[in-house]
Design an enzyme around this catalytic site. Structure first.
Site, PDB file in Angstrom:
ATOM      1  N   LEU A 161       3.520   9.467   2.721  1.00 29.28           N
ATOM      2  CA  LEU A 161       4.825   9.378   2.505  1.00 29.28           C
ATOM      3  C   LEU A 161       5.619   9.390   3.744  1.00 29.28           C
ATOM      4  CD1 LEU A 161       5.221  11.583  -0.675  1.00 29.28           C
ATOM      5  CD2 LEU A 161       4.992   9.048  -0.611  1.00 29.28           C
ATOM      6  N   CYS A 162       6.642   8.461   3.690  1.00 34.61           N
ATOM      7  CA  CYS A 162       7.566   8.322   5.159  1.00 34.61           C
ATOM      8  C   CYS A 162       8.326   9.282   5.416  1.00 34.61           C
ATOM      9  CB  CYS A 162       8.335   6.979   4.992  1.00 34.61           C
ATOM     10  SG  CYS A 162       9.386   6.494   6.210  1.00 34.61           S
TER      11      CYS A 162
END
Length: 251
Positions: free
Chosen positions: A143-144
């Site tokens: 996840l960013c």
């Protein structure tokens, strides 16, 4: 000061949102006009960064039921739900398009300033001063918002805003997300409303104030507008790509 078209779009599918950003990038390449766009998502949607392997999403159980779309920009996966999403398209002749790193910081600094005005202690992340292991010793988070890059916006140790860029011939696209609240499809990521005690942000007022801050920071004069018929037609054509398994599972 340069005029900038301001587009305020209603919630839409991930494929359409990415198709419109692509159409605006292509249009900017032809017209040389600046466009600022704000948009939302009709349902929680997972977007993969351009270089991510699609099979990696299987490791994030909470989002497996969400629609998937691959962005044309890099970075980690984003669960789009309780957020404000923006895109900014600039011709390469525009000074911020030339100074791409500065553009990233200016946009995030405008957000940081606005939150600080509301007594929310957000800060810009600086790799130069952060006490953390070397980048090459850290595993890449899927996840960013579990990753950190210089210029990201941090609140109480959590990333709440990030952006990515893509250049195409004579234009630059920068788009990004401001996380407002935790999604049930990514409970590990708190948003602003989860991290402050003074009540939820008024979304509409916040957006209005952010546009004003952006206008000052980028020396632009926003004028409310909409997609042209050519841009809408291009977005409709682009959407077929962002809906296709060939694109979304290409890696």
């Amino acid at each position: 000061m340069q005029f900038a078209r301001l587009i305020l779009d209603p919630p839409a599918a991930g494929s359409w949102n990415m198709a419109v950003d692509q159409a605006l990038l292509e249009s900017t390449n032809l017209t040389g006009h600046v466009t600022i766009r704000f948009y939302a998502w009709e349902e929680p949607t997972l977007s993969l960064g351009y270089f991510q392997n699609s099979i990696d999403r299987l490791g994030h159980q909470a989002s497996l039921g969400c629609p998937l779309v691959r962005r044309s920009t890099g970075g980690g996966a984003i669960l789009h739900d309780q957020e404000i999403t923006y895109s900014l398209c600039l011709p390469c002749a525009q000074r911020w398009s030339i100074a791409t790193e500065d553009l990233y910081w200016v946009v995030h600094r405008s957000l940081c300033s606005l939150l600080n005005d509301q007594e929310i202690d957000a800060q810009l992340f600086s790799e130069a001063t952060a006490q953390r292991p070397r980048k090459d010793s850290l595993p890449k988070s899927f996840l960013c918002f579990q990753r950190r890059s210089a210029g990201d916006l941090i609140l109480d140790g959590h990333k709440i805003a990030g952006s990515a860029q893509r250049r195409k011939k004579g234009a630059l696209l920068q788009h990004g997300s401001l996380l407002l609240a935790r999604s049930t499809c990514a409970v590990e990521l708190p948003g602003i409303d989860d991290l402050v005690s003074n009540g939820p942000l008024n979304r509409q007022n916040f957006l209005t104030d952010w546009v004003a801050k952006l206008a000052v920071g980028l020396d632009l004069e926003p004028v409310v507008g909409e997609l042209t018929s050519d841009e809408r037609r291009a977005a409709q054509e682009n959407e077929a790509t962002f809906l296709s398994a060939t694109w979304n599972q290409k890696r």
